[in-house]
Design a protein around this motif. Structure first.
Motif, PDB file in Angstrom:
ATOM      1  N   ASP A  56       0.946  -0.973   0.158  1.00 48.52           N
ATOM      2  CA  ASP A  56      -0.219  -0.101   0.069  1.00 48.52           C
ATOM      3  C   ASP A  56       0.929   1.403  -0.112  1.00 48.52           C
ATOM      4  OD1 ASP A  56      -2.936  -1.277   2.150  1.00 48.52           O
ATOM      5  OD2 ASP A  56      -2.287  -1.776  -0.178  1.00 48.52           O
ATOM      6  N   VAL A  57       2.140   1.169   0.593  1.00 50.18           N
ATOM      7  CA  VAL A  57       2.813   2.462   0.646  1.00 50.18           C
ATOM      8  C   VAL A  57       3.480   2.688  -0.466  1.00 50.18           C
ATOM      9  CG1 VAL A  57       5.111   3.091   1.737  1.00 50.18           C
ATOM     10  CG2 VAL A  57       3.396   2.289   3.111  1.00 50.18           C
ATOM     11  N   GLU A  58       4.149   1.677  -1.338  1.00 49.47           N
ATOM     12  CA  GLU A  58       4.280   1.723  -2.584  1.00 49.47           C
ATOM     13  C   GLU A  58       3.467   2.435  -3.629  1.00 49.47           C
ATOM     14  OE1 GLU A  58       7.787   1.159  -3.199  1.00 49.47           O
ATOM     15  OE2 GLU A  58       7.458   2.125  -5.094  1.00 49.47           O
ATOM     16  N   LEU A  59       2.194   1.993  -3.494  1.00 48.15           N
ATOM     17  CA  LEU A  59       1.095   2.606  -4.316  1.00 48.15           C
ATOM     18  C   LEU A  59       0.915   3.939  -3.957  1.00 48.15           C
ATOM     19  CD1 LEU A  59      -1.618  -0.402  -4.406  1.00 48.15           C
ATOM     20  CD2 LEU A  59      -0.015   0.284  -6.376  1.00 48.15           C
ATOM     21  N   LEU A  60       0.878   4.247  -2.654  1.00 48.42           N
ATOM     22  CA  LEU A  60       0.856   5.669  -2.359  1.00 48.42           C
ATOM     23  C   LEU A  60       1.996   6.590  -2.848  1.00 48.42           C
ATOM     24  CD1 LEU A  60      -0.748   5.137   1.304  1.00 48.42           C
ATOM     25  CD2 LEU A  60      -1.824   6.167  -0.755  1.00 48.42           C
ATOM     26  N   LEU A  61       3.028   5.875  -2.355  1.00 47.44           N
ATOM     27  CA  LEU A  61       4.243   6.952  -3.010  1.00 47.44           C
ATOM     28  C   LEU A  61       4.229   7.241  -4.476  1.00 47.44           C
ATOM     29  CD1 LEU A  61       7.244   5.245  -0.818  1.00 47.44           C
ATOM     30  CD2 LEU A  61       6.037   7.342  -0.315  1.00 47.44           C
ATOM     31  N   ASN A  62       3.734   6.221  -5.460  1.00 49.38           N
ATOM     32  CA  ASN A  62       3.657   6.477  -6.549  1.00 49.38           C
ATOM     33  C   ASN A  62       2.577   7.735  -6.933  1.00 49.38           C
ATOM     34  OD1 ASN A  62       5.665   4.570  -7.408  1.00 49.38           O
ATOM     35  ND2 ASN A  62       3.993   3.025  -7.726  1.00 49.38           N
ATOM     36  N   GLN A  63       1.555   7.492  -6.136  1.00 53.24           N
ATOM     37  CA  GLN A  63       0.465   8.757  -6.194  1.00 53.24           C
ATOM     38  C   GLN A  63       1.105   9.901  -5.678  1.00 53.24           C
ATOM     39  OE1 GLN A  63      -3.235   7.671  -4.308  1.00 53.24           O
ATOM     40  NE2 GLN A  63      -3.173   5.708  -5.225  1.00 53.24           N
ATOM     41  N   PHE A  64       1.873   9.964  -4.865  1.00 52.83           N
ATOM     42  CA  PHE A  64       2.582  11.152  -4.290  1.00 52.83           C
ATOM     43  C   PHE A  64       3.384  11.829  -5.280  1.00 52.83           C
ATOM     44  CE2 PHE A  64       0.220  10.974  -0.706  1.00 52.83           C
ATOM     45  CZ  PHE A  64       0.965  10.301   0.375  1.00 52.83           C
ATOM     46  N   ALA A  65       4.185  11.002  -6.232  1.00 54.44           N
ATOM     47  CA  ALA A  65       5.333  11.417  -6.939  1.00 54.44           C
ATOM     48  C   ALA A  65       4.665  12.209  -8.268  1.00 54.44           C
ATOM     49  CB  ALA A  65       5.864  10.147  -7.512  1.00 54.44           C
ATOM     50  N   ALA A  66       3.263  11.717  -8.779  1.00 56.16           N
ATOM     51  CA  ALA A  66       2.996  12.404  -9.905  1.00 56.16           C
ATOM     52  C   ALA A  66       2.652  13.870  -9.688  1.00 56.16           C
ATOM     53  CB  ALA A  66       1.626  11.631 -10.384  1.00 56.16           C
ATOM     54  N   PRO A  67       2.121  14.277  -8.681  1.00 49.82           N
ATOM     55  CA  PRO A  67       1.913  15.701  -8.238  1.00 49.82           C
ATOM     56  C   PRO A  67       3.071  16.419  -7.885  1.00 49.82           C
ATOM     57  CG  PRO A  67       0.713  14.603  -6.699  1.00 49.82           C
ATOM     58  CD  PRO A  67       1.325  13.551  -7.416  1.00 49.82           C
ATOM     59  N   GLY A  68       4.169  15.575  -7.694  1.00 51.33           N
ATOM     60  CA  GLY A  68       5.480  16.299  -7.108  1.00 51.33           C
ATOM     61  C   GLY A  68       5.526  16.337  -5.552  1.00 51.33           C
ATOM     62  N   PHE A  69       4.576  15.759  -4.948  1.00 55.36           N
ATOM     63  CA  PHE A  69       4.771  16.068  -3.440  1.00 55.36           C
ATOM     64  C   PHE A  69       6.151  15.445  -2.994  1.00 55.36           C
ATOM     65  CE2 PHE A  69       0.844  17.477  -3.797  1.00 55.36           C
ATOM     66  CZ  PHE A  69      -0.230  16.573  -3.329  1.00 55.36           C
ATOM     67  N   LEU A  70       6.606  14.490  -3.567  1.00 54.38           N
ATOM     68  CA  LEU A  70       7.952  13.938  -2.701  1.00 54.38           C
ATOM     69  C   LEU A  70       9.066  14.003  -3.910  1.00 54.38           C
ATOM     70  CD1 LEU A  70       6.552  10.689  -0.977  1.00 54.38           C
ATOM     71  CD2 LEU A  70       6.715  12.853   0.023  1.00 54.38           C
ATOM     72  N   ASP A  71      10.077  13.980  -3.486  1.00 55.11           N
ATOM     73  CA  ASP A  71      11.493  13.912  -4.294  1.00 55.11           C
ATOM     74  C   ASP A  71      11.637  12.613  -4.026  1.00 55.11           C
ATOM     75  OD1 ASP A  71      13.417  14.074  -5.819  1.00 55.11           O
ATOM     76  OD2 ASP A  71      14.686  15.436  -4.518  1.00 55.11           O
ATOM     77  N   ARG A  72      11.526  11.525  -4.984  1.00 52.19           N
ATOM     78  CA  ARG A  72      12.015  10.067  -4.788  1.00 52.19           C
ATOM     79  C   ARG A  72      13.472   9.877  -5.168  1.00 52.19           C
ATOM     80  NH1 ARG A  72       7.921   5.813  -6.101  1.00 52.19           N
ATOM     81  NH2 ARG A  72       8.716   5.178  -4.206  1.00 52.19           N
ATOM     82  N   THR A  73      14.115  10.702  -5.541  1.00 49.44           N
ATOM     83  CA  THR A  73      15.403  10.439  -5.648  1.00 49.44           C
ATOM     84  C   THR A  73      16.327  10.196  -4.403  1.00 49.44           C
ATOM     85  OG1 THR A  73      15.538  12.091  -7.390  1.00 49.44           O
ATOM     86  CG2 THR A  73      17.617  11.437  -6.530  1.00 49.44           C
ATOM     87  N   GLY A  74      16.897   8.940  -4.524  1.00 51.89           N
ATOM     88  CA  GLY A  74      17.634   8.643  -3.266  1.00 51.89           C
ATOM     89  C   GLY A  74      16.862   8.208  -1.795  1.00 51.89           C
ATOM     90  N   GLU A  75      15.440   8.119  -2.388  1.00 46.97           N
ATOM     91  CA  GLU A  75      14.587   7.539  -1.160  1.00 46.97           C
ATOM     92  C   GLU A  75      14.871   5.882  -0.993  1.00 46.97           C
ATOM     93  OE1 GLU A  75      12.394  10.831   0.281  1.00 46.97           O
ATOM     94  OE2 GLU A  75      12.975   8.750   1.078  1.00 46.97           O
ATOM     95  N   LYS A  76      14.991   5.609   0.219  1.00 43.24           N
ATOM     96  CA  LYS A  76      15.203   4.135   0.807  1.00 43.24           C
ATOM     97  C   LYS A  76      13.730   3.497   0.252  1.00 43.24           C
ATOM     98  CE  LYS A  76      18.865   4.889   3.747  1.00 43.24           C
ATOM     99  NZ  LYS A  76      19.381   4.617   4.967  1.00 43.24           N
ATOM    100  N   GLU A  77      13.938   2.095  -0.333  1.00 43.17           N
ATOM    101  CA  GLU A  77      12.767   1.483  -0.285  1.00 43.17           C
ATOM    102  C   GLU A  77      12.176   1.068   1.148  1.00 43.17           C
ATOM    103  OE1 GLU A  77      12.471   1.216  -4.434  1.00 43.17           O
ATOM    104  OE2 GLU A  77      11.087   0.352  -2.995  1.00 43.17           O
ATOM    105  N   PRO A  78      10.940   1.097   1.092  1.00 42.95           N
ATOM    106  CA  PRO A  78      10.216   0.784   2.735  1.00 42.95           C
ATOM    107  C   PRO A  78      10.630  -0.619   3.037  1.00 42.95           C
ATOM    108  CG  PRO A  78       8.699   1.754   0.964  1.00 42.95           C
ATOM    109  CD  PRO A  78       9.898   1.349   0.285  1.00 42.95           C
ATOM    110  N   ALA A  79      11.032  -0.638   4.408  1.00 38.08           N
ATOM    111  CA  ALA A  79      11.569  -2.022   4.900  1.00 38.08           C
ATOM    112  C   ALA A  79      10.365  -3.155   4.856  1.00 38.08           C
ATOM    113  CB  ALA A  79      11.918  -1.902   6.451  1.00 38.08           C
TER     114      ALA A  79
END
Lengths: 104, 362
Positions: free
Chosen positions: A81-104
């Protein structure tokens, strides 16, 4: 931006509490306004919860644990679920995913 | 102070489907100067402000010649109006009349009428037919724009830019044309009203942003308000908007005003295509129809202009708060045909009579 004073034996040090999403404003009902673009979004309760946590300084790697606890989910489901949410956050630019670690 | 009691003239009084800014300017002025006498320069007895009862209604309104009649006709009419109204200031609100007021600057000064107008070079540079060159010369992102002087050129320009393409009049009107077959109908309608040349412009699809403000004539901006359009009418007019705080948009707006050394009210219109910088579509040499919205949230730009006209130190205006928004609302104004007939025949309507000599002035 909030600040807090950290008491120590040495002289007190003022540290800045993180506020990553300075351009976003959170409203009731899961609404988020991007004050730079004027675009707004309506988030699911889980997405709203995580985005507010992220804004307050929580690291992405801790998201799965938060979901597990809040929604009484198993770890695998929370990670998915977190991975899906992170993808949704990325589209509008909420998060900079460069260098983010994969969720444990 | 005696000059504070002189009337201010405002034009652009219609708030219908394609609202003009004058009524909003009048409402903004009255928020800061409740006793200010506002005289409306009207072009049509059916202009909606003539039938209102609110703060946007002028105290008196006079029919004036259409801008196409030229500055001399405007001056003659102005002198007729001055026989009844002590006009000390003017805020022109229509693109088509700015050139006439610019041509009359000396005559206005002779009559002690204050009016903040852009320099001729600034005014010409932002003209639709010159804007693309101005943008290229100053590194300002803009849609590809060509100017056509006859039907063959329109077709060549549209082919060069590629469909769909915007066909625009040199002052007003725009049509989105999807193919060669639709070209003639589009430019013929515009040419019949506004003449040549025709502007042929690249169609950009994205979010629309407007920035209104007041230039100080020395390259700076006294104050401004930036919005994203939330709702648009069928012909593209903004019907709702939300304040944004966008550093890139602010920097670009400052660059534009600095390059023009713009003096007075302005509106910058941008389109933001995803992945590209904000592109400048138009520079309007007057306030927009939504100008009363920032006035309601602490950024009264018409009042700032009036303070400059009074030679007062303008009040410092706070930045508009992001997230504040407006929605336009249409109302029905009750009137009587006698009012229309009076305006059409006499060319004058007085809603608030002037005080008689000897009575206390407001």
């Amino acid at each position: 931006m909030k600040t807090r004073r950290v008491q120590s034996k040495a002289a007190p040090v003022t540290v800045q509490a993180p506020h990553r999403l300075a351009g976003l404003r959170f409203y009731a009902g899961g609404f988020v306004l991007d004050t730079e673009s004027g675009s707004f979004y309506r988030l699911t309760p889980a997405a709203d919860y995580l985005l507010r946590k992220y804004d307050a300084g929580t690291e992405v790697r801790d998201f799965a644990g938060l979901i597990e606890t809040r929604y009484d989910q198993d770890h695998a489901s929370a990670v998915r679920d977190v991975e899906l949410l992170l993808n949704q956050f990325a589209a509008p630019g909420f998060l900079d995913r460069t260098g983010e670690k994969e969720p444990a | 102070m005696k000059s504070d009691l002189r009337s201010i003239a405002v034009s652009g009084l219609h708030r219908g489907e394609n609202p003009q800014p004058g009524a909003a300017v009048a409402a903004s002025l009255r928020r800061a100067f409740p006793s200010l006498r506002v005289v409306g320069f009207s072009y049509d007895p059916m202009e909606s402000s003539l039938y209102g009862q609110g703060a946007d209604r002028p105290d008196a309104a006079y029919l004036v010649p259409f801008p196409g009649a030229g500055p001399r006709a405007l001056l003659e009419r102005l002198d007729m109006i001055r026989a009844e109204e002590d006009i000390g200031f003017v805020i022109p609100c229509l693109d088509s009349e700015i050139a006439n007021f610019c041509a009359l600057q000396s005559e206005l000064r002779d009559r002690s009428i204050q009016c903040i107008l852009p320099a001729e070079s600034s005014f010409e540079q932002r003209h639709k037919s010159n804007l693309y060159k101005f943008c290229r010369d100053n590194g300002i992102p803009a849609p590809r724009t060509l100017v056509a002087a006859d039907p063959e050129e329109v077709e060549e320009c549209a082919k060069e830019i590629g469909y769909p393409v915007y066909i625009k009049g040199r002052l007003y009107h725009a049509h989105l044309v999807h193919s060669r077959e639709g070209l003639a109908a589009a430019y013929e309608e515009i040419v019949n009203t506004w003449g040549w040349p025709i502007i042929v412009q690249e169609n950009l699809v994205g979010e629309e942003y407007d920035v209104t403000g007041v230039g100080n004539g020395r390259g700076g901006i006294d104050a401004s308000c930036s919005i994203r359009k939330l709702l648009r009418t069928a012909n593209g007019k903004g019907f709702a908007g939300i304040v944004v705080a966008n550093p890139e948009l602010d920097t670009l707006s400052q660059h534009i005003v600095r390059a023009l050394k713009w003096n007075g009210p302005f509106e910058l219109e941008f389109v933001k295509v995803a992945g590209r910088p904000h592109a400048l579509m138009e520079i309007n040499p007057r306030f927009p129809a939504w100008i009363d919205f920032p006035s309601q949230i602490g950024c009264n730009l018409p009042a700032l202009v009036f303070e400059r006209l009074l030679k007062h130190r303008p009040r410092k205006l706070e930045p508009c708060e992001p997230g504040r928004m407006f929605v336009r609302h249409s109302v029905d104004l009750a009137g009587d045909f006698a009012d229309f007939a009076a305006m059409a025949s006499v060319g004058r309507r007085v809603f608030s009579p002037l005080p008689v000599a000897g009575e206390a002035t407001p």
